[in-house]
Design an enzyme around this catalytic site. Sequence first.
Site, PDB file in Angstrom:
ATOM      1  CG  ASN A  27      41.472  37.859  41.995  1.00 54.41           C
ATOM      2  OD1 ASN A  27      41.991  38.831  42.514  1.00 54.41           O
ATOM      3  ND2 ASN A  27      40.814  36.970  42.712  1.00 54.41           N
TER       4      ASN A  27
ATOM      5  CB  CYS B  12      40.199  31.699  39.223  1.00 56.75           C
ATOM      6  SG  CYS B  12      39.685  33.419  39.432  1.00 56.75           S
TER       7      CYS B  12
ATOM      8  CG  ASP C 272      36.597  30.978  32.868  1.00 56.75           C
ATOM      9  OD1 ASP C 272      35.765  31.750  33.385  1.00 56.75           O
ATOM     10  OD2 ASP C 272      37.569  31.352  32.188  1.00 56.75           O
TER      11      ASP C 272
ATOM     12  CB  CYS D 191      34.361  34.556  37.718  1.00 59.82           C
ATOM     13  SG  CYS D 191      33.837  35.725  36.435  1.00 59.82           S
ATOM     14  NE  ARG D 192      37.394  30.104  37.178  1.00 58.19           N
ATOM     15  CZ  ARG D 192      38.307  29.566  36.393  1.00 58.19           C
ATOM     16  NH1 ARG D 192      38.339  28.256  36.239  1.00 58.19           N
ATOM     17  NH2 ARG D 192      39.198  30.324  35.777  1.00 58.19           N
ATOM     18  CB  SER D 193      39.960  33.034  42.942  1.00 60.76           C
ATOM     19  OG  SER D 193      40.240  34.217  42.256  1.00 60.76           O
TER      20      SER D 193
HETATM   21  P1  4NP Z   1      37.818  33.801  36.538  1.00 59.34           P
HETATM   22  O1  4NP Z   1      37.061  34.072  35.142  1.00 59.34           O
HETATM   23  O2  4NP Z   1      39.149  33.181  36.185  1.00 59.34           O
HETATM   24  O3  4NP Z   1      36.917  32.835  37.236  1.00 59.34           O
HETATM   25  O4  4NP Z   1      37.944  35.140  37.202  1.00 59.34           O
HETATM   26  C1  4NP Z   1      37.644  34.825  34.123  1.00 59.34           C
HETATM   27  C2  4NP Z   1      37.501  36.186  34.107  1.00 59.34           C
HETATM   28  C3  4NP Z   1      38.046  36.940  33.089  1.00 59.34           C
HETATM   29  C4  4NP Z   1      38.738  36.311  32.068  1.00 59.34           C
HETATM   30  C5  4NP Z   1      38.897  34.935  32.089  1.00 59.34           C
HETATM   31  C6  4NP Z   1      38.349  34.198  33.114  1.00 59.34           C
HETATM   32  N1  4NP Z   1      39.283  37.074  31.007  1.00 59.34           N
HETATM   33  O5  4NP Z   1      39.796  36.479  30.039  1.00 59.34           O
HETATM   34  O6  4NP Z   1      39.231  38.319  31.060  1.00 59.34           O
END
Ligand code: 4NP
Length: 170
Positions: free
Chosen positions: A27, A24, A142, A29-31
């Site tokens: 790294n 994702c 996201d 939340c989703r992955s």
């Molecule tokens: P993820 O979510 O891609 O599911 O881990 C996010 C976590 C942090 C950020 C963006 C998406 N960020 O911009 O810091």
Amino acid sequence: MTPAASRLIEKLRRQPVVRVLFICLGNICRSPAAEGVFRAVVESRGLEHAFEIDSAGIGDWHIGDLPDPRMRRHAAARGYGLTHHARQVKPYDFERFDIVIAMDDNNRSDLRRLAPTPDDEAKIVMMSEFFSPGTHSTYVPDPYYEGAEGFELVLDLLEDSCSRLCDALQ
Ligand code: 4NP
């Protein structure tokens, strides 16, 4: 499933061990949630010997961090302990893994740019390839700027797709 994804899955079904990498943006939340949910599916089926499982992010902002506390809390409520520490995906990951699973279209575009060879690029598939027919989302959204329902939606989508991914590879 797209023909390209079907071809890849057919190839991997013949391997004794399949190395799966979930991707994702951050790294956190989703992955890492996908990694935890898929690990639980694999363990519940006694297939630990047949998989290597990891996750990574496109960005470098959260390297070393545990998953977002909100993601950990929502996952824990469903019985998943998320202990992954965030890392950034590298070109070498295409050598280390057999299938690289993107949560959304931006992840996929970024991975395509990173893939060293066309064979490596063929390892990229969307998590949505494994959504049950009739699922309203076409990607794993996201949840970072969302409320509780965003995190619950991610876990709903991942529980469905991780189970179907395991079915497909078994
Ligand atoms: P993820 O979510 O891609 O599911 O881990 C996010 C976590 C942090 C950020 C963006 C998406 N960020 O911009 O810091």
